[in-house]
Design a protein around this motif. Structure first.
Motif, PDB file in Angstrom:
ATOM      1  N   CYS A  62      18.108 -29.890 -32.539  1.00 49.62           N
ATOM      2  CA  CYS A  62      18.761 -31.105 -33.014  1.00 49.62           C
ATOM      3  C   CYS A  62      19.114 -30.889 -34.477  1.00 49.62           C
ATOM      4  O   CYS A  62      18.249 -30.972 -35.358  1.00 49.62           O
ATOM      5  CB  CYS A  62      17.829 -32.302 -32.846  1.00 49.62           C
ATOM      6  N   ASP A  63      20.391 -30.589 -34.704  1.00 56.78           N
ATOM      7  CA  ASP A  63      20.824 -30.403 -36.080  1.00 56.78           C
ATOM      8  C   ASP A  63      22.344 -30.529 -36.161  1.00 56.78           C
ATOM      9  O   ASP A  63      23.022 -30.681 -35.147  1.00 56.78           O
ATOM     10  CB  ASP A  63      20.374 -29.046 -36.643  1.00 56.78           C
ATOM     11  N   TYR A  64      22.875 -30.467 -37.364  1.00 50.66           N
ATOM     12  CA  TYR A  64      24.306 -30.655 -37.579  1.00 50.66           C
ATOM     13  C   TYR A  64      25.129 -29.629 -36.789  1.00 50.66           C
ATOM     14  O   TYR A  64      26.130 -29.984 -36.161  1.00 50.66           O
ATOM     15  CB  TYR A  64      24.603 -30.516 -39.071  1.00 50.66           C
ATOM     16  N   ASP A  65      24.735 -28.385 -36.823  1.00 53.68           N
ATOM     17  CA  ASP A  65      25.524 -27.334 -36.165  1.00 53.68           C
ATOM     18  C   ASP A  65      25.611 -27.555 -34.654  1.00 53.68           C
ATOM     19  O   ASP A  65      26.669 -27.373 -34.051  1.00 53.68           O
ATOM     20  CB  ASP A  65      24.916 -25.960 -36.458  1.00 53.68           C
ATOM     21  N   VAL A  66      24.500 -27.925 -34.055  1.00 56.21           N
ATOM     22  CA  VAL A  66      24.508 -28.175 -32.609  1.00 56.21           C
ATOM     23  C   VAL A  66      25.375 -29.379 -32.296  1.00 56.21           C
ATOM     24  O   VAL A  66      26.156 -29.360 -31.338  1.00 56.21           O
ATOM     25  CB  VAL A  66      23.076 -28.377 -32.082  1.00 56.21           C
ATOM     26  N   MET A  67      25.283 -30.410 -33.102  1.00 52.58           N
ATOM     27  CA  MET A  67      26.054 -31.618 -32.839  1.00 52.58           C
ATOM     28  C   MET A  67      27.546 -31.391 -33.090  1.00 52.58           C
ATOM     29  O   MET A  67      28.392 -32.030 -32.487  1.00 52.58           O
ATOM     30  CB  MET A  67      25.534 -32.770 -33.683  1.00 52.58           C
ATOM     31  N   GLN A  68      27.895 -30.475 -33.960  1.00 55.98           N
ATOM     32  CA  GLN A  68      29.301 -30.147 -34.171  1.00 55.98           C
ATOM     33  C   GLN A  68      29.849 -29.331 -33.003  1.00 55.98           C
ATOM     34  O   GLN A  68      30.941 -29.593 -32.511  1.00 55.98           O
ATOM     35  CB  GLN A  68      29.467 -29.353 -35.466  1.00 55.98           C
ATOM     36  N   ALA A  69      29.124 -28.325 -32.579  1.00 60.74           N
ATOM     37  CA  ALA A  69      29.607 -27.405 -31.555  1.00 60.74           C
ATOM     38  C   ALA A  69      29.166 -27.790 -30.151  1.00 60.74           C
ATOM     39  O   ALA A  69      29.663 -27.228 -29.176  1.00 60.74           O
ATOM     40  CB  ALA A  69      29.127 -25.993 -31.870  1.00 60.74           C
ATOM     41  N   ARG A  70      28.246 -28.761 -30.077  1.00 62.17           N
ATOM     42  CA  ARG A  70      27.676 -29.204 -28.784  1.00 62.17           C
ATOM     43  C   ARG A  70      27.010 -28.035 -28.063  1.00 62.17           C
ATOM     44  O   ARG A  70      26.921 -28.031 -26.827  1.00 62.17           O
ATOM     45  CB  ARG A  70      28.754 -29.853 -27.900  1.00 62.17           C
ATOM     46  N   TYR A  71      26.547 -27.084 -28.820  1.00 67.68           N
ATOM     47  CA  TYR A  71      25.966 -25.869 -28.251  1.00 67.68           C
ATOM     48  C   TYR A  71      24.691 -26.209 -27.492  1.00 67.68           C
ATOM     49  O   TYR A  71      23.769 -26.829 -28.033  1.00 67.68           O
ATOM     50  CB  TYR A  71      25.659 -24.871 -29.370  1.00 67.68           C
ATOM     51  N   GLY A  72      24.665 -25.818 -26.227  1.00 65.08           N
ATOM     52  CA  GLY A  72      23.465 -26.008 -25.420  1.00 65.08           C
ATOM     53  C   GLY A  72      23.321 -27.384 -24.811  1.00 65.08           C
ATOM     54  O   GLY A  72      22.386 -27.620 -24.049  1.00 65.08           O
ATOM     55  N   LEU A  73      24.228 -28.295 -25.136  1.00 65.51           N
ATOM     56  CA  LEU A  73      24.164 -29.651 -24.549  1.00 65.51           C
ATOM     57  C   LEU A  73      24.944 -29.618 -23.239  1.00 65.51           C
ATOM     58  O   LEU A  73      26.147 -29.876 -23.204  1.00 65.51           O
ATOM     59  CB  LEU A  73      24.722 -30.672 -25.533  1.00 65.51           C
ATOM     60  N   ASP A  74      24.241 -29.296 -22.185  1.00 69.87           N
ATOM     61  CA  ASP A  74      24.887 -28.993 -20.918  1.00 69.87           C
ATOM     62  C   ASP A  74      25.013 -30.175 -19.970  1.00 69.87           C
ATOM     63  O   ASP A  74      25.819 -30.131 -19.034  1.00 69.87           O
ATOM     64  CB  ASP A  74      24.101 -27.886 -20.206  1.00 69.87           C
ATOM     65  N   SER A  75      24.203 -31.187 -20.170  1.00 69.80           N
ATOM     66  CA  SER A  75      24.231 -32.335 -19.263  1.00 69.80           C
ATOM     67  C   SER A  75      24.759 -33.552 -20.008  1.00 69.80           C
ATOM     68  O   SER A  75      24.280 -33.867 -21.101  1.00 69.80           O
ATOM     69  CB  SER A  75      22.812 -32.635 -18.748  1.00 69.80           C
ATOM     70  N   TRP A  76      25.707 -34.229 -19.376  1.00 74.05           N
ATOM     71  CA  TRP A  76      26.342 -35.391 -20.003  1.00 74.05           C
ATOM     72  C   TRP A  76      26.312 -36.569 -19.041  1.00 74.05           C
ATOM     73  O   TRP A  76      26.519 -36.396 -17.831  1.00 74.05           O
ATOM     74  CB  TRP A  76      27.794 -35.064 -20.353  1.00 74.05           C
ATOM     75  N   GLY A  77      26.080 -37.730 -19.592  1.00 73.22           N
ATOM     76  CA  GLY A  77      26.156 -38.939 -18.798  1.00 73.22           C
ATOM     77  C   GLY A  77      27.517 -39.579 -18.937  1.00 73.22           C
ATOM     78  O   GLY A  77      28.328 -39.201 -19.787  1.00 73.22           O
ATOM     79  N   ARG A  78      27.769 -40.571 -18.085  1.00 68.38           N
ATOM     80  CA  ARG A  78      28.974 -41.372 -18.256  1.00 68.38           C
ATOM     81  C   ARG A  78      28.819 -42.230 -19.501  1.00 68.38           C
ATOM     82  O   ARG A  78      27.710 -42.602 -19.864  1.00 68.38           O
ATOM     83  CB  ARG A  78      29.193 -42.268 -17.047  1.00 68.38           C
ATOM     84  N   GLY A  79      29.909 -42.539 -20.102  1.00 66.45           N
ATOM     85  CA  GLY A  79      29.860 -43.281 -21.344  1.00 66.45           C
ATOM     86  C   GLY A  79      29.646 -44.771 -21.150  1.00 66.45           C
ATOM     87  O   GLY A  79      29.789 -45.310 -20.051  1.00 66.45           O
TER      88      GLY A  79
END
Length: 126
Positions: free
Chosen positions: A102-119
């Motif tokens: 959980c950091d700025y770089d991950v949130m910018q690149a969405r790196y590793g965030l593989d599962s997404w919910g509906r908005g």
């Protein structure tokens, strides 16, 4: 892990909403959870994330003093408390999960965030 975001709605400027991201599965506590938002005509942006413990959080600058993220691993839930909402907070909000950091770089690149919910739609009127 499957995610379901809820809690959006219509609120006046200065009001509050609490978004919930509920996850399925027994390994929820392994996952970093991030909140993103996408306003009409704009790119999706990171808003906040929380690591494996509540001591590891990140906030986008414009929400830093107004939003608070928390997690309850026993309930497989991450909450985003949004206070003093502004019209510019209007967007569809999404939560995402991943075995990442959980950091700025991950949130910018969405790196590793593989599962997404509906908005869930958040609308703030002026």
């Amino acid at each position: 892990v499957q995610l379901q975001a809820s809690g959006g709605g219509l609120v006046q400027a200065g009001g509050s909403l609490r978004l919930s991201c509920e996850a399925s599965g027994s390994t929820f506590h392994w996952y970093v959870i991030g909140w993103f938002r996408e306003a009409p005509g704009k790119e999706r942006e990171g808003v906040s994330c929380i690591g494996l413990s509540e001591g590891s959080t990140w906030y986008e600058d414009s929400v830093k003093d107004r939003f608070r993220i928390s997690r309850d691993n026993a309930k497989n839930t991450v909450l985003l408390q949004m206070n003093n909402l502004k019209p510019e907070d209007t967007a569809v909000y999404y939560c995402a999960a991943g075995i990442t950091s959980c950091d700025y770089d991950v949130m910018q690149a969405r790196y590793g965030l593989d599962s997404w919910g509906r908005g869930t739609q958040v609308t703030v009127s002026s």
